[in-house]
Design an enzyme around this catalytic site. Structure first.
Site, PDB file in Angstrom:
ATOM      1  CE  LYS A 125      -2.461  -0.868   3.648  1.00  6.45           C
ATOM      2  NZ  LYS A 125      -1.839  -2.144   4.061  1.00  6.45           N
ATOM      3  CB  THR A 127       5.008   0.332  -2.988  1.00  8.72           C
ATOM      4  OG1 THR A 127       5.756  -0.256  -1.925  1.00  8.72           O
ATOM      5  CG2 THR A 127       5.900   0.462  -4.201  1.00  8.72           C
ATOM      6  NE  ARG A 149       0.099   3.547   9.315  1.00 10.85           N
ATOM      7  CZ  ARG A 149      -0.169   2.300   9.667  1.00 10.85           C
ATOM      8  NH1 ARG A 149      -0.523   2.018  10.907  1.00 10.85           N
ATOM      9  NH2 ARG A 149      -0.092   1.318   8.795  1.00 10.85           N
ATOM     10  CE  LYS A 160       6.473  -3.503   6.823  1.00  8.73           C
ATOM     11  NZ  LYS A 160       5.390  -2.513   6.752  1.00  8.73           N
ATOM     12  CB  ALA A 379      -3.752  -0.746  11.574  1.00  9.38           C
ATOM     13  CG  PHE A 410      -3.477  -4.140   9.454  1.00  8.13           C
ATOM     14  CD1 PHE A 410      -2.169  -4.481   9.148  1.00  8.13           C
ATOM     15  CD2 PHE A 410      -3.813  -4.004  10.788  1.00  8.13           C
ATOM     16  CE1 PHE A 410      -1.229  -4.687  10.148  1.00  8.13           C
ATOM     17  CE2 PHE A 410      -2.880  -4.204  11.794  1.00  8.13           C
ATOM     18  CZ  PHE A 410      -1.588  -4.548  11.473  1.00  8.13           C
ATOM     19  CG  PHE A 498       5.104  -7.775  -5.631  1.00  5.39           C
ATOM     20  CD1 PHE A 498       4.998  -6.544  -5.014  1.00  5.39           C
ATOM     21  CD2 PHE A 498       4.401  -8.838  -5.101  1.00  5.39           C
ATOM     22  CE1 PHE A 498       4.219  -6.373  -3.887  1.00  5.39           C
ATOM     23  CE2 PHE A 498       3.620  -8.677  -3.968  1.00  5.39           C
ATOM     24  CZ  PHE A 498       3.536  -7.442  -3.364  1.00  5.39           C
ATOM     25  CD1 TRP A 522       9.116  -2.464  -5.595  1.00  8.07           C
ATOM     26  CD2 TRP A 522       9.845  -3.474  -7.447  1.00  8.07           C
ATOM     27  NE1 TRP A 522      10.257  -3.159  -5.268  1.00  8.07           N
ATOM     28  CE2 TRP A 522      10.729  -3.790  -6.383  1.00  8.07           C
ATOM     29  CE3 TRP A 522      10.105  -3.999  -8.714  1.00  8.07           C
ATOM     30  CZ2 TRP A 522      11.842  -4.612  -6.555  1.00  8.07           C
ATOM     31  CZ3 TRP A 522      11.215  -4.830  -8.873  1.00  8.07           C
ATOM     32  CH2 TRP A 522      12.073  -5.135  -7.805  1.00  8.07           C
TER      33      TRP A 522
END
Length: 661
Positions: A125, A127, A149, A160, A379, A410, A498, A522
């Protein structure tokens, strides 16, 4: 070409070098040669470019672009010199006085990026958000702003490895975005823990001192004069004591004033740290001899789960933030009445610690478009959206024909629902469009594909073509579209690609009965999201009939698809208590797993007929919502067996961060 030449011709020893590094350097040389010797882009150059994209890490791509100086960026978007506070070369805080100057400026269009129920790897999201604003501004010449955020250090070093977007759609410099930024999370941690310390200290002092001793210390004689502070006068007024001279209080009034009588078993305010530390999930405090035997069980939460973070995201002004901080309920007294930060006398100190954190941080994308990075509430137990203030400032800056694109945490059933019902209710802003992000990977998972785990290689079902899994998984996407339509907002589906296998991806479209836009941001940056930008611009011109959707049962049944809810005795008791205390009409912020529409993470697709269990109900009174806990929820993540910090390092010569993502 100069950048590529520097990379390609840098001294390199292949001994002990990773294969990726070797391929990266050889390929960079190939790209350089193609730029030098080829007047037109041949197939070789195209292949070389794709290899470069594939083998480059996000941080390498970030460093290949030199960001413009932040004061230049600020001037481009219409900020005055005295409206920014510069942090280094690439970041700046924006002062709230800007809102007053631009109060008569019409707002731009308000776009939310949400997603289908994600895999544990996430579906991109952030990206998509960044790719979309790059397409709008850098390619379609439309004013736009991304509002994101701030990522937590916990996931960054845990699972991550960074949250600045990815590939050619990211915020730069990405290491500054992910590490410390301008210190907002540190300020929240300091404020949160000051309040936690105040609670336990107050209990200790009340347990060990008489009313007279407490009064003499709380209202000391200074230079021969005794006086109440402003926050103490406010407490006296709440107690119905309309006196301003400390010498005139009766013994009964002194006792009521000095004793909060906190019931330790009801304390809900926890200490926080911005690190995934599972061994702080349950601790015992007060074991030193100096604490007079006052021992109790407590816990740490991760810093971004603090109610102060949620307050920062939902506040509309410095005055509003101070008022919200004062309303924080930390416990109940022994009569069952709420005890607040205002009662503890700490509100002003909390506001002082947060005075800079309330200002949004200005950064930029890889293509030089502006970004506000501000707030980062969870979230699940909070509402999972960036700040109202960042959105409001951005909407003024882009102008009536511009776009502000923000992201909800999310899936749409959690982040989007909370964006509409909590954030929009607090801000008064009306959304124009929802962009719903889907990936073939997530569709396959919801179609019955094997489980996906962070750090584990993808199974062949996800790396090979499987039309049936995609077809079966479209039910989740259709359900999330239906959820969006419940709120009356136009929706655009973005299929996040992706890699560059667009020919393969396009074969799935005949299975999808709604309009879906493939996005290659991307690998191609803003150019790869131009079609999405055009679709968003078109949808923004449609009529929106936005409406709130509420009640616990409505969310459970219409959003999640549950048959009914089931309240535990503890949950019912808390609901009764909050209703008695006057909090019964606050918005609901559901805390549940993000990996399923139901409360069970393993239930994929669109589960139906289940009973949604509410195990407990808690309150964030300062933030302004009640949050029911669906099943079990953890507010302190743990580190995996192999955390991301194994790959994160600092070059002592260049001072460059390595391995962040």
């Amino acid at each position: 070409a100069a950048t590529f030449s520097q990379v390609a011709l840098a001294p390199c020893s292949f001994s002990g070098c990773h294969l990726q590094e070797v391929v990266y350097k050889l390929n960079a040389l190939l790209v350089c040669c193609c730029f030098v010797f080829c007047r037109r882009p041949p197939k070789l150059r195209q292949i070389s470019w794709l290899l470069f994209v594939f083998f480059s890490s996000d941080i390498e791509i970030s460093r290949a672009q030199s960001p413009k100086a932040v004061d230049v960026l600020a001037k481009e978007i219409g900020l005055l010199t005295d409206e920014i506070e510069i942090y280094g070369q690439t970041k700046a805080k924006v002062r709230l006085s800007l809102l007053e100057r631009l109060k008569d400026q019409p707002d731009g269009k308000y776009v939310l990026v949400a997603g289908i129920t994600p895999t544990p790897l996430g579906e991109g999201k952030s990206t998509v958000t960044i790719g979309l604003v790059q397409a709008l501004t850098a390619h379609l010449k439309i004013n736009s702003f991304a509002c994101l955020r701030q990522p937590s250090q916990g996931p960054t070093f845990g699972v991550k490895g960074g949250a600045a977007g990815g590939g050619y759609a990211q915020v730069i410099p990405m290491e500054e975005f992910n590490l410390h930024l301008t210190g907002d999370i540190h300020a929240i941690t300091a404020a949160n823990n000051l309040l936690a310390a105040a609670i336990d200290a107050r209990i200790l002092h009340e347990n060990t001192q008489s009313d007279k001793a407490l009064y003499n210390r709380l209202v000391p004689v200074v230079k021969g004069v005794r006086g109440f502070s402003s926050i103490q006068l406010a407490r006296l007024r709440r107690l119905g004591i309309n006196k301003t001279d400390p010498e005139t209080l009766t013994e009964e009034e002194i006792s009521r004033f000095v004793r909060l009588d906190i019931d330790p078993s009801t304390i809900t305010w926890q200490r926080v740290v911005d690190t995934n530390d599972r061994f702080l999930r349950k601790i015992t405090i007060g074991q030193a001899n100096t604490e007079k035997g006052f021992v109790r069980q407590a816990q740490f939460d991760i810093a971004v789960a603090s109610e102060i973070m949620a307050i920062l995201a939902l506040t509309t002004s410095l005055e509003d933030m101070k008022e919200r901080l004062g309303k924080i309920v930390v416990a109940n007294d022994k009569k069952g009445e709420p005890v607040t930060a205002e009662d503890l006398g700490v509100t002003g100190a909390l506001a002082v610690l947060m005075k800079d954190a309330i200002k949004p941080t200005l950064m930029q994308t890889l293509e030089g478009t502006p970004v506000f990075v501000h707030a980062g509430p969870f979230a699940n137990i909070a509402h999972g959206n960036s700040s109202i203030l960042a959105d409001k400032i951005a909407l003024k800056l882009v102008g009536e024909k511009g776009f502000v694109v923000t992201e909800a945490g999310f899936g749409a059933d959690i982040g989007m629902e909370k964006f509409f019902n909590i954030k929009c209710r607090a801000s008064g802003l009306v959304p124009s469009v929802v962009v719903l992000v889907a990936t073939v990977r997530a569709l396959k998972m919801h179609g019955g594909g094997p489980s996906v785990s962070a750090g584990a290689p993808l199974k062949k079902e996800y790396t090979e073509e499987n039309l049936q899994l995609v077809a079966d998984g479209c039910c989740n996407l259709q359900k999330q579209i239906q959820i969006t339509q419940l709120f009356g907002v136009p929706v655009v589906v973005a299929l996040n690609v992706f890699n560059n296998s667009t020919d393969q991806i396009s074969r799935y479209f005949f299975l999808i009965s709604f309009d879906a836009v493939p996005c290659n941001h991307w690998s191609d940056g803003g150019r790869g999201a131009v079609k999405l930008a055009q679709a968003v611009e078109k949808a923004a011109n449609q009529k929106s009939s936005f409406k709130y959707l509420y009640s616990l049962e409505t969310i459970a049944q219409k959003v999640y698809g549950a048959e009914d809810i089931e309240l535990s005795p503890a949950a019912q008791s808390q609901i009764d208590r909050y209703t008695r205390q006057g909090f019964g009409k606050l918005p609901i912020c559901m805390a549940k797993t993000h990996l399923s529409l139901s409360h069970q993470p393993e239930k994929k697709g669109v589960p139906t007929g289940f009973i949604l269990p509410i195990s407990d109900v808690r309150a964030s009174i300062g933030a302004g919502f009640i949050y029911p806990l669906v099943g079990t929820m953890s507010t302190m993540p743990g580190l995996p067996t192999r955390p991301c910090f194994y790959d994160i390092d600092l070059d002592p010569v260049t001072e460059e961060v390595k391995g962040l993502f």
